[in-house]
Design a protein around this motif. Sequence first.
Motif, PDB file in Angstrom:
ATOM      1  N   ASN A   1      41.258  22.699   4.740  1.00  0.00           N
ATOM      2  CA  ASN A   1      40.049  22.394   3.972  1.00  0.00           C
ATOM      3  C   ASN A   1      38.892  23.248   4.498  1.00  0.00           C
ATOM      4  O   ASN A   1      38.375  22.980   5.581  1.00  0.00           O
ATOM      5  CB  ASN A   1      39.713  20.903   4.100  1.00  0.00           C
ATOM      6  CG  ASN A   1      38.551  20.499   3.205  1.00  0.00           C
ATOM      7  OD1 ASN A   1      37.824  21.354   2.686  1.00  0.00           O
ATOM      8  ND2 ASN A   1      38.372  19.211   3.009  1.00  0.00           N
TER       9      ASN A   1
ATOM     10  N   HIS B   1      33.654  19.390   7.649  1.00  0.00           N
ATOM     11  CA  HIS B   1      33.268  19.553   9.045  1.00  0.00           C
ATOM     12  C   HIS B   1      34.474  19.465   9.988  1.00  0.00           C
ATOM     13  O   HIS B   1      35.464  18.844   9.633  1.00  0.00           O
ATOM     14  CB  HIS B   1      32.242  18.476   9.401  1.00  0.00           C
ATOM     15  CG  HIS B   1      31.033  18.573   8.537  1.00  0.00           C
ATOM     16  ND1 HIS B   1      30.044  19.511   8.718  1.00  0.00           N
ATOM     17  CD2 HIS B   1      30.676  17.874   7.428  1.00  0.00           C
ATOM     18  CE1 HIS B   1      29.107  19.374   7.789  1.00  0.00           C
ATOM     19  NE2 HIS B   1      29.470  18.387   6.990  1.00  0.00           N
ATOM     20  N   PRO B   2      34.409  20.080  11.148  1.00  0.00           N
ATOM     21  CA  PRO B   2      33.351  20.961  11.639  1.00  0.00           C
ATOM     22  C   PRO B   2      33.498  22.346  10.976  1.00  0.00           C
ATOM     23  O   PRO B   2      34.534  22.993  11.177  1.00  0.00           O
ATOM     24  CB  PRO B   2      33.614  21.064  13.144  1.00  0.00           C
ATOM     25  CG  PRO B   2      34.831  20.226  13.427  1.00  0.00           C
ATOM     26  CD  PRO B   2      35.480  19.878  12.130  1.00  0.00           C
TER      27      PRO B   2
ATOM     28  N   ASP C   1      32.372  25.426  11.264  1.00  0.00           N
ATOM     29  CA  ASP C   1      32.648  26.650  12.019  1.00  0.00           C
ATOM     30  C   ASP C   1      34.029  26.636  12.663  1.00  0.00           C
ATOM     31  O   ASP C   1      34.517  27.655  13.118  1.00  0.00           O
ATOM     32  CB  ASP C   1      31.591  26.858  13.120  1.00  0.00           C
ATOM     33  CG  ASP C   1      30.260  27.267  12.510  1.00  0.00           C
ATOM     34  OD1 ASP C   1      30.257  27.667  11.335  1.00  0.00           O
ATOM     35  OD2 ASP C   1      29.239  27.179  13.217  1.00  0.00           O
ATOM     36  N   TYR C   2      34.639  25.470  12.727  1.00  0.00           N
ATOM     37  CA  TYR C   2      35.941  25.351  13.379  1.00  0.00           C
ATOM     38  C   TYR C   2      37.112  25.481  12.401  1.00  0.00           C
ATOM     39  O   TYR C   2      38.241  25.747  12.810  1.00  0.00           O
ATOM     40  CB  TYR C   2      36.015  24.013  14.121  1.00  0.00           C
ATOM     41  CG  TYR C   2      37.395  23.693  14.644  1.00  0.00           C
ATOM     42  CD1 TYR C   2      37.945  24.432  15.696  1.00  0.00           C
ATOM     43  CD2 TYR C   2      38.163  22.681  14.079  1.00  0.00           C
ATOM     44  CE1 TYR C   2      39.221  24.159  16.162  1.00  0.00           C
ATOM     45  CE2 TYR C   2      39.439  22.397  14.541  1.00  0.00           C
ATOM     46  CZ  TYR C   2      39.962  23.132  15.576  1.00  0.00           C
ATOM     47  OH  TYR C   2      41.224  22.870  16.031  1.00  0.00           O
ATOM     48  N   ARG C   3      36.849  25.322  11.107  1.00  0.00           N
ATOM     49  CA  ARG C   3      37.958  25.251  10.145  1.00  0.00           C
ATOM     50  C   ARG C   3      38.844  26.491  10.149  1.00  0.00           C
ATOM     51  O   ARG C   3      40.059  26.403   9.999  1.00  0.00           O
ATOM     52  CB  ARG C   3      37.405  24.985   8.745  1.00  0.00           C
ATOM     53  CG  ARG C   3      36.927  23.559   8.557  1.00  0.00           C
ATOM     54  CD  ARG C   3      38.087  22.586   8.528  1.00  0.00           C
ATOM     55  NE  ARG C   3      37.654  21.212   8.782  1.00  0.00           N
ATOM     56  CZ  ARG C   3      38.503  20.189   8.838  1.00  0.00           C
ATOM     57  NH1 ARG C   3      39.798  20.361   8.667  1.00  0.00           N
ATOM     58  NH2 ARG C   3      38.056  18.986   9.092  1.00  0.00           N
ATOM     59  N   ALA C   4      38.241  27.669  10.303  1.00  0.00           N
ATOM     60  CA  ALA C   4      39.050  28.897  10.316  1.00  0.00           C
ATOM     61  C   ALA C   4      39.932  28.935  11.564  1.00  0.00           C
ATOM     62  O   ALA C   4      41.052  29.446  11.530  1.00  0.00           O
ATOM     63  CB  ALA C   4      38.155  30.128  10.248  1.00  0.00           C
ATOM     64  N   GLN C   5      39.437  28.371  12.664  1.00  0.00           N
ATOM     65  CA  GLN C   5      40.255  28.325  13.886  1.00  0.00           C
ATOM     66  C   GLN C   5      41.452  27.409  13.700  1.00  0.00           C
ATOM     67  O   GLN C   5      42.542  27.668  14.192  1.00  0.00           O
ATOM     68  CB  GLN C   5      39.418  27.839  15.070  1.00  0.00           C
ATOM     69  CG  GLN C   5      38.352  28.825  15.493  1.00  0.00           C
ATOM     70  CD  GLN C   5      37.544  28.286  16.666  1.00  0.00           C
ATOM     71  OE1 GLN C   5      38.097  27.784  17.636  1.00  0.00           O
ATOM     72  NE2 GLN C   5      36.239  28.397  16.577  1.00  0.00           N
ATOM     73  N   ARG C   6      41.214  26.313  12.991  1.00  0.00           N
ATOM     74  CA  ARG C   6      42.331  25.401  12.730  1.00  0.00           C
ATOM     75  C   ARG C   6      43.355  26.080  11.813  1.00  0.00           C
ATOM     76  O   ARG C   6      44.564  25.937  11.995  1.00  0.00           O
ATOM     77  CB  ARG C   6      41.811  24.108  12.096  1.00  0.00           C
ATOM     78  CG  ARG C   6      42.905  23.091  11.847  1.00  0.00           C
ATOM     79  CD  ARG C   6      42.320  21.702  11.677  1.00  0.00           C
ATOM     80  NE  ARG C   6      43.162  20.820  10.884  1.00  0.00           N
ATOM     81  CZ  ARG C   6      44.199  20.142  11.356  1.00  0.00           C
ATOM     82  NH1 ARG C   6      44.526  20.257  12.620  1.00  0.00           N
ATOM     83  NH2 ARG C   6      44.902  19.357  10.569  1.00  0.00           N
TER      84      ARG C   6
ATOM     85  N   VAL D   1      37.543  14.750   6.629  1.00  0.00           N
ATOM     86  CA  VAL D   1      36.249  14.470   7.269  1.00  0.00           C
ATOM     87  C   VAL D   1      35.159  14.424   6.203  1.00  0.00           C
ATOM     88  O   VAL D   1      35.089  15.286   5.324  1.00  0.00           O
ATOM     89  CB  VAL D   1      35.911  15.559   8.317  1.00  0.00           C
ATOM     90  CG1 VAL D   1      34.575  15.251   8.983  1.00  0.00           C
ATOM     91  CG2 VAL D   1      37.012  15.663   9.360  1.00  0.00           C
TER      92      VAL D   1
ATOM     93  N   GLU E   1      35.349  18.576  19.091  1.00  0.00           N
ATOM     94  CA  GLU E   1      35.087  20.013  18.933  1.00  0.00           C
ATOM     95  C   GLU E   1      33.711  20.351  19.491  1.00  0.00           C
ATOM     96  O   GLU E   1      33.541  21.335  20.219  1.00  0.00           O
ATOM     97  CB  GLU E   1      35.198  20.376  17.449  1.00  0.00           C
ATOM     98  CG  GLU E   1      35.277  21.862  17.162  1.00  0.00           C
ATOM     99  CD  GLU E   1      33.921  22.539  17.063  1.00  0.00           C
ATOM    100  OE1 GLU E   1      33.830  23.742  17.339  1.00  0.00           O
ATOM    101  OE2 GLU E   1      32.937  21.853  16.701  1.00  0.00           O
TER     102      GLU E   1
ATOM    103  N   VAL F   1      39.345  33.321  16.643  1.00  0.00           N
ATOM    104  CA  VAL F   1      38.594  33.527  15.404  1.00  0.00           C
ATOM    105  C   VAL F   1      37.125  33.248  15.662  1.00  0.00           C
ATOM    106  O   VAL F   1      36.757  32.158  16.071  1.00  0.00           O
ATOM    107  CB  VAL F   1      39.107  32.587  14.302  1.00  0.00           C
ATOM    108  CG1 VAL F   1      38.310  32.794  13.031  1.00  0.00           C
ATOM    109  CG2 VAL F   1      40.567  32.848  14.051  1.00  0.00           C
TER     110      VAL F   1
ATOM    111  N   ALA G   1      33.839  32.347  14.247  1.00  0.00           N
ATOM    112  CA  ALA G   1      33.365  31.801  12.972  1.00  0.00           C
ATOM    113  C   ALA G   1      31.969  32.330  12.660  1.00  0.00           C
ATOM    114  O   ALA G   1      31.265  32.756  13.551  1.00  0.00           O
ATOM    115  CB  ALA G   1      33.339  30.297  13.025  1.00  0.00           C
TER     116      ALA G   1
END
Lengths: 313, 131
Positions: free
Chosen positions: A160, A164-165, A167-172, B49, B69, B129, B131
């Motif tokens: 998704n 949120h978070p 800025d973290y979504r691409a890392q996930r 979320v 996080e 990555v 961000a």
Amino acid sequence: MSRLGELLDRGNELIITGEAPVIDGGTLADYEAKLQELAPWCDAMNATDNTAAHAHASNVAMAIAMQRVGVEPILQVVCRDKNRIAQQADIMGAALHGVENICCLTGDDVTAGDESEARRVFDLDGPQLIRLANSLKEGRYLSGRSVGTPPPLVIGAVENPGTHPLDYRAQRAAKKILAGARFLQLQICYHPDRLEGFVKALHENGFTEKCAILPSVVAVKGAGPLKFMNNAVPGIDVPADVISRVADAETPADEAYQLVLEQCQHALSLPGVRGLHLTDFRKDGSMARLCNDLGIKPRTEREQHAHDRIVAV
Amino acid sequence: MGLISAIEHVIKKPIWDCQMCGQCVLHDTGMTCPMTCPKTLRNGPCGGVRENGHCEVKPEMRCVWVKAEERSRTLPLMPEAWREHFNNLRPPVDNRLKGDSSWKNAMSGRDKETPPGWTPEPEAPEAEVEA
């Protein structure tokens, strides 16, 4: 190998996947008719796994039904309803019937459905399920026991980009790609800037070469379903101006069509996006119109075109 | 519950709402217990979320992973390695260890044992990555 697997191997052509309608009863012929709105445009379609925690005909049965009527399935496997033993059994059972495409999801919670009193399982989570599917592909169950001939699985997942978070979504997403996901179907996102940031982060770090990114679009007929998604589907935020744009239009159905067309154009314009994942709630022939307006040919024509090119080489 | 488990529970329950999974990963998850996530996810937040950063299942609660996080980036005095471990792929939970002392299992290495068919990531995460 599945068509989706071939497209992923070839690495440059457009990929269109679609959400197949759920099955609650009736015959195979009824189901075949239901699929016709979207199937001609899709390289493969999701055989969903009790969507939004509502019981339906099972993912495996649905995938087999799709195969029998000539539609390539993507077996969705969620973590909500079954433990790791049952998940492995489903993947291997579907593979026995030639189902190769797997999409690994954590899944909505039971509270999203109409049987909230049910026990939630979540023995594994989404990223662990991707590794589990990889173990099967490499020839062994999680226990280490051999599966015999390994199934040629084509493994994907979801992410998704719009919640949120942020800025973290691409890392996930990167975590899932490193775990073995070769395609990612994204959750519908009504914030173009969020989708852009997400795809850019993956593209600039080389992840879009390893994995096909397929943003979702949902075709709706009016503002009602937009309000519903905003209010009732956790993880989807539909900004007020998007809702009012459709609600206040002279003909909301036309405006809703324009909205989805623009979303497709925007998504396809982003470097690193390989195609789209389509969901149709309009059921009025809009899918054909949408694909025509986007210049997307039906699957058989795209297949023929690719074949001709390979033969020419 | 043995003596060590009892001591661990008494200390970790009030601070982290420890669920005694017996295979603690607190230091890799911003000192936030992933077993307090209603879906008991070990590898990051689900897609549900809410727009206010709250949980899909318990709308009144801030998402455990949103908190984790944030803390993994901002908690002071945390070793850099712990911050870097945040993106690691954590293996499935061994349900046999529930109720055990994770301290004991960490000392013996039992908490690092994974099923024979489980392999870590096929390649090392060479690229972070941005961000």
